[in-house]
Design an enzyme around this catalytic site. Structure first.
Site, PDB file in Angstrom:
ATOM      1  N   LYS A 100      11.607   0.320  -5.195  1.00  0.00           N
ATOM      2  CA  LYS A 100      11.059   0.120  -6.549  1.00  0.00           C
ATOM      3  C   LYS A 100      11.133   1.479  -7.260  1.00  0.00           C
ATOM      4  O   LYS A 100      10.163   1.967  -7.851  1.00  0.00           O
ATOM      5  CB  LYS A 100       9.616  -0.408  -6.409  1.00  0.00           C
ATOM      6  CG  LYS A 100       8.989  -0.862  -7.676  1.00  0.00           C
ATOM      7  CD  LYS A 100       9.563  -2.151  -8.242  1.00  0.00           C
ATOM      8  CE  LYS A 100       8.936  -2.459  -9.584  1.00  0.00           C
ATOM      9  NZ  LYS A 100       9.705  -3.430 -10.380  1.00  0.00           N
ATOM     10  N   ASP A 153       7.285  -5.680   4.347  1.00  0.00           N
ATOM     11  CA  ASP A 153       6.275  -6.638   4.772  1.00  0.00           C
ATOM     12  C   ASP A 153       6.429  -7.934   3.984  1.00  0.00           C
ATOM     13  O   ASP A 153       6.527  -9.029   4.544  1.00  0.00           O
ATOM     14  CB  ASP A 153       4.891  -6.008   4.513  1.00  0.00           C
ATOM     15  CG  ASP A 153       3.769  -6.823   5.111  1.00  0.00           C
ATOM     16  OD1 ASP A 153       4.056  -7.728   5.904  1.00  0.00           O
ATOM     17  OD2 ASP A 153       2.606  -6.554   4.777  1.00  0.00           O
TER      18      ASP A 153
END
Ligand code: NAP
Length: 420
Positions: free
Chosen positions: A232, A310
């Site tokens: 990101k 995750d």
């Protein structure tokens, strides 16, 4: 075959066999490696019995007695607490350290009493920095998407850094107040509310590159077409963005002959990847979640930071209908532990009904890691065929039309019959 190691751990004698050594972070596997296993709590007992049958049969069928595993039980979780009054005995850690590669079923996380998650402790003690989650489709498994077979990825998730490092302070605590003060003094233009809790996100070059190195090595060795760096970085430039930059830098410095970046294929090769090269590309996390649904076949190995990994691992597993059968591994430079990704499902314990797929497929990952590809292939063959025949445990049977419900032990027997 094997040698006698005159030692005991937790009162159990080490079986005859050999120790796996590590060279440059990779295992050197003897013909009869000693592999510690943690059976796991609750349904772990049923699952381990079934999985061991499958593993031994696959190795026997693949190598006709030339190779075998010397399984060695070590203890953690409830079983350890019942027998030794400790959730994770030191001798279990010592055995895993000595023998290097282990496999485990699910463990109960004790609630309260200040006991840390056993899984997290194992990762930290052995610096198991790469969490590896392969996600592929098995024909016949019910899935929420139209073409689940198009997804076939291996996710390398960094395991030790990011907001997961656990550096967190509650709102209004002295630590949070102090940190806010420091942040205001070095960046006065950034306003942080005085009642904010503070979490820290460390992402280092060392931590990122050792993870990405493993992902690239895996892609090269398994002839995978690409490694995607998921990040990101458009928002978090010096953590997520740096992860991407360090990835490209590593690929250029250490794997220049075997890899090529997306930028280069457009600049120099008309958008086509030259034969034999692994494409290194990057995608922003939000776009990755779209693409994994809309263009899944464009992704193969994915390397990412802890939190992204995750989320992505479970999203991908859900896409192929396989959350209950998703395998996992935690890998470091001197140790690797392969594990079920689900919990202990205690209400089904000792009933011989639970799906052992997650541990069985973790075994596949383990054999691949050890270089025993032939054994891994046998298991996949048997597993895929058994699912195609719709002989499945209750969890899949309730979702598949015309399926036959089988017990955990029967499922293992069918896998073995179907190994060929
Ligand atoms: P869980 O054990 O994963 O079980 C939740 C539900 O998932 C089960 O009731 C069952 O659903 C389904 N399920 C899980 N494993 C399955 C399998 N092998 N085959 C078929 N269905 C399966 O989660 P939990 O109840 O939240 O946690 C129980 C304990 O496990 C806790 O102590 C937790 O801390 C621990 N845990 C350990 C690990 C680990 O060791 N890696 C991971 C997660 C949780 P249905 O009832 O709908 O059939």
């Amino acid at each position: 075959m094997g040698q006698v190691i005159d030692k005991t751990y937790n009162g159990l004698k080490v079986p005859e066999g050999e120790t796996i050594k590590f060279e440059n972070g990779r295992p050197v596997t003897p013909n009869k490696p000693i592999i510690p296993f943690i059976e796991g709590d609750g349904t772990g007992r049923d699952i381990w019995k079934a999985s061991k049958l499958v593993f031994d049969a696959a190795v026997e069928k693949a190598y006709g007695g030339k190779r075998s595993v010397a399984w060695f039980e070590v203890f953690a979780g409830e079983k350890a607490n019942n027998e030794f009054k400790e959730w994770l005995p030191k001798e279990t850690l010592d055995a895993l350290k000595e023998f290097g590669v282990g496999i485990k079923g699910p463990l109960t996380t004790p609630v309260g009493g200040g006991i840390r998650s056993l899984n997290v402790t194992l990762r930290q003690v052995f610096d198991l920095y790469a969490c590896v989650r392969p996600v592929r489709y098995f024909q016949g498994v019910p899935s929420p998407v139209v073409a689940p077979e198009k997804l076939d990825v291996v996710i390398y998730r960094e395991n030790t850094e990011d907001v997961y490092a656990g550096i967190e302070f509650p709102a209004s605590s002295p630590e949070a107040k102090k940190l806010i003060e420091v942040l205001h003094s070095i960046a006065p233009e950034k306003h942080i509310r005085p009642d904010a809790g503070i979490g820290i996100k460390p992402v280092s070059k060392t931590g990122s590159q050792r993870l990405i190195r493993r992902a690239i090595q895996y892609a090269i060795e398994h002839k995978k077409p690409s490694v995607t760096l998921m990040h990101k970085g458009n928002i978090m430039k010096f953590t997520e963005g740096a992860f991407r930059d360090w990835g490209y830098q590593l690929a250029a410095e250490e794997f220049a002959n075997q890899t090529i970046s997306e930028e280069k294929i457009w600049d120099e090769h008309d958008g086509k990847v030259p034969a034999g090269k692994v494409l290194i590309k990057d995608r922003i996390a939000d776009s990755m979640f779209q693409q994994i649904l809309t263009r899944p076949d464009e992704y193969s190995v994915i390397a990412t930071t802890n939190l992204n990994g995750d989320y992505l691992s479970d999203a991908c597993a859900a896409q192929v209908g396989g959350l209950g059968i998703a395998p996992g591994a935690n890998i470091g430079d001197n140790c690797a532990i392969f594990e079920a990704t689900h919990g202990t499902a205690p209400k089904y314990a000792d009933k011989d009904v639970i799906n052992p797929g997650s541990v069985i497929l973790s075994g596949v990952l383990m054999f691949e890691y050890l270089g025993w590809q032939e054994a891994a292939d046998r298991i996949i063959q048997g597993f895929a065929k058994t699912i195609q025949q719709k002989k499945v445990t209750y969890d899949l049977e309730r979702l598949m039309s015309g399926a036959t419900k089988v017990k955990t032990s029967e499922f293992a027997k069918h896998i073995i019959e179907n190994m060929g």
